[in-house]
Design an enzyme around this catalytic site. Structure first.
Site: not given
Ligand code: IMP
Length: 200
Positions: A7, A69, A152-153, A155, A175, A181
């Site tokens: 990643t 992922d 992030f994301g 959350d 968390k 995860r």
């Molecule tokens: P990818 O796994 O790189 O395709 O990304 C998945 C997307 O899901 C990320 O950009 C976040 O927006 C979201 N995501 C994945 N895991 C988390 C997390 O633990 N918290 C919040 N958002 C998440």
């Protein structure tokens, strides 16, 4: 033992490093290596993408690699954004624009119909060969407003079951105790340990 996490996402890497703290491996991300080709995340499932990333990176670097992922599935949206979580709000999507789109689509939807879950699939591969797959799920619901600065994301809009706060309002260590995860990594660590003791 060296372990490459396939990643460039610093947020994911931070969590994975914290979750592997007491595990006897030295963790590297793709930023430690030159020339690793970009991998298109064009699979139909999280598993497809996790396998693709782990296999291609471990093959290219001739090393042991894991790939995560992950995504958010919202019941009211029939499982969306799912595998498209990163690009939910289109080209140039940001965490903020994705959360805004999600809250907009759920405007007026009562709490009982805001069920969602985070899913994380971790694939482990050695020199291009899949060693194992691990999945973790965290159930919860989507909040009415975005809250908190941690994580992030999605959350700031995700309230895990049994909690009153969003992931982004929690101490990151908390968390990491309950997240999708961490659940996937507990299983992945077993797969990795077994592989290392049997084959290395
Ligand atoms: P990818 O796994 O790189 O395709 O990304 C998945 C997307 O899901 C990320 O950009 C976040 O927006 C979201 N995501 C994945 N895991 C988390 C997390 O633990 N918290 C919040 N958002 C998440």
């Amino acid at each position: 033992m060296e372990l490459v996490v396939a990643t460039r996402n610093k947020d994911k890497l931070r969590e994975i490093k914290a979750l592997l703290k007491s595990f006897p491996v030295k963790v590297f991300s793709l930023d430690s290596f030159k020339g690793v080709p970009e991998i298109m995340e064009d699979g139909k499932t999280l598993e497809d993408n996790a396998i693709k990333k782990a296999v291609q990176v471990s093959k290219f670097l001739k090393k042991f690699a894991v790939a995560d992922d992950s995504g958010l599935e919202v019941e009211y949206l029939d499982g969306d954004p799912g595998v498209y979580s990163a690009r939910f709000s289109g080209k140039g999507a940001t965490y903020k624009s994705n959360n805004e789109k999600l809250l907009r689509l759920l405007r007026g939807v009562p709490l009982v119909r805001r069920k969602a879950c985070f899913k994380c699939v971790i694939a482990a591969a050695d020199k291009g060969r899949v060693i194992g797959i691990a999945e973790g799920v965290c159930n919860g619901k989507i909040s009415f407003v975005s809250k908190g600065d941690n994580g992030f994301g999605y959350d700031p809009v995700f309230i895990p079951d049994g909690c009153k706060k969003t992931f982004a309002e929690m101490d990151p260590a908390w968390k990491n105790k309950i997240s999708h995860r961490s659940k996937a990594l507990v299983k992945a660590k077993k797969i990795i340990s077994k592989y290392l003791s049997l084959y290395l």
